[in-house]
Motif scaffolding. Structure first.
Motif, PDB file in Angstrom:
ATOM      1  N   ALA A  62       0.843  -1.190   0.000  1.00 56.81           N
ATOM      2  CA  ALA A  62       0.000   0.000   0.000  1.00 56.81           C
ATOM      3  C   ALA A  62       0.881   1.243   0.000  1.00 56.81           C
ATOM      4  CB  ALA A  62      -0.904   0.010   1.228  1.00 56.81           C
ATOM      5  N   LEU A  63       0.340   2.327  -0.512  1.00 61.48           N
ATOM      6  CA  LEU A  63       1.020   3.620  -0.486  1.00 61.48           C
ATOM      7  C   LEU A  63       0.203   4.583   0.365  1.00 61.48           C
ATOM      8  CD1 LEU A  63       2.026   4.026  -4.242  1.00 61.48           C
ATOM      9  CD2 LEU A  63       3.407   3.158  -2.361  1.00 61.48           C
ATOM     10  N   GLN A  64       0.897   5.413   1.114  1.00 58.16           N
ATOM     11  CA  GLN A  64       0.244   6.412   1.969  1.00 58.16           C
ATOM     12  C   GLN A  64       0.902   7.760   1.730  1.00 58.16           C
ATOM     13  OE1 GLN A  64       1.210   4.827   5.801  1.00 58.16           O
ATOM     14  NE2 GLN A  64      -0.239   3.139   5.656  1.00 58.16           N
ATOM     15  N   ALA A  65       0.086   8.803   1.701  1.00 54.73           N
ATOM     16  CA  ALA A  65       0.628  10.157   1.600  1.00 54.73           C
ATOM     17  C   ALA A  65       1.250  10.525   2.942  1.00 54.73           C
ATOM     18  CB  ALA A  65      -0.478  11.142   1.246  1.00 54.73           C
ATOM     19  N   ARG A  66       2.363  11.245   2.892  1.00 57.25           N
ATOM     20  CA  ARG A  66       3.022  11.734   4.103  1.00 57.25           C
ATOM     21  C   ARG A  66       2.860  13.241   4.170  1.00 57.25           C
ATOM     22  NH1 ARG A  66       8.648  10.998   4.263  1.00 57.25           N
ATOM     23  NH2 ARG A  66       8.452  11.458   6.455  1.00 57.25           N
ATOM     24  N   THR A  67       2.756  13.755   5.355  1.00 57.08           N
ATOM     25  CA  THR A  67       2.622  15.200   5.550  1.00 57.08           C
ATOM     26  C   THR A  67       3.953  15.758   6.018  1.00 57.08           C
ATOM     27  OG1 THR A  67       0.329  14.871   6.151  1.00 57.08           O
ATOM     28  CG2 THR A  67       1.306  16.943   6.810  1.00 57.08           C
ATOM     29  N   PRO A  68       4.458  16.836   5.477  1.00 56.57           N
ATOM     30  CA  PRO A  68       3.852  17.713   4.477  1.00 56.57           C
ATOM     31  C   PRO A  68       4.069  17.245   3.051  1.00 56.57           C
ATOM     32  CG  PRO A  68       5.906  18.687   5.175  1.00 56.57           C
ATOM     33  CD  PRO A  68       5.734  17.416   5.978  1.00 56.57           C
ATOM     34  N   ASN A  69       5.019  16.318   2.801  1.00 58.74           N
ATOM     35  CA  ASN A  69       5.212  15.824   1.441  1.00 58.74           C
ATOM     36  C   ASN A  69       5.828  14.443   1.487  1.00 58.74           C
ATOM     37  OD1 ASN A  69       7.793  16.423   2.239  1.00 58.74           O
ATOM     38  ND2 ASN A  69       8.153  18.011   0.748  1.00 58.74           N
ATOM     39  N   GLY A  70       5.795  13.789   0.379  1.00 51.49           N
ATOM     40  CA  GLY A  70       6.392  12.462   0.295  1.00 51.49           C
ATOM     41  C   GLY A  70       5.356  11.365   0.297  1.00 51.49           C
ATOM     42  N   THR A  71       5.876  10.142   0.213  1.00 51.07           N
ATOM     43  CA  THR A  71       5.040   8.945   0.153  1.00 51.07           C
ATOM     44  C   THR A  71       5.655   7.875   1.039  1.00 51.07           C
ATOM     45  OG1 THR A  71       4.398   9.467  -2.110  1.00 51.07           O
ATOM     46  CG2 THR A  71       4.077   7.200  -1.407  1.00 51.07           C
ATOM     47  N   ARG A  72       4.801   7.058   1.630  1.00 50.89           N
ATOM     48  CA  ARG A  72       5.243   5.879   2.390  1.00 50.89           C
ATOM     49  C   ARG A  72       4.710   4.648   1.680  1.00 50.89           C
ATOM     50  NH1 ARG A  72       4.129   6.151   8.408  1.00 50.89           N
ATOM     51  NH2 ARG A  72       6.175   7.118   8.289  1.00 50.89           N
TER      52      ARG A  72
END
Length: 82
Positions: A62-72
């Motif tokens: 799975a992919l998750q948005a990271r705050t303030p930017n990026g992806t996990r």
């Protein structure tokens, strides 16, 4: 890029974080679709194949948005049988 591995609820969990621009909200539903790419010379098979392999091994990707930017990216796999 940061890489972490841990056991979580009986599964091996590998997390990969980046601090890039992230995935555009209008692309999130398509990133695992075969042949979807935003790269001029991409094939669009990497994430589709990675998820398929994970699922065939009894896991998930799975992919998750990271705050303030990026992806996990989160890869979960059942432990290997011995």
């Amino acid at each position: 890029v940061a890489l972490r591995a841990r056991f979580d609820a009986g599964a091996v969990c590998i997390e990969l974080d980046d601090d890039g621009p992230g995935i555009a909200p209008d692309h999130r539903a398509d990133v695992f679709r075969p042949f979807f790419t935003t790269k001029p010379r991409g094939l669009g098979m990497g994430l589709a194949l990675a998820r398929r392999v994970a699922e065939r091994l009894g896991g998930s990707l799975a992919l998750q948005a990271r705050t303030p930017n990026g992806t996990r990216a989160v890869l979960r796999l059942p432990p290997a049988e011995q």
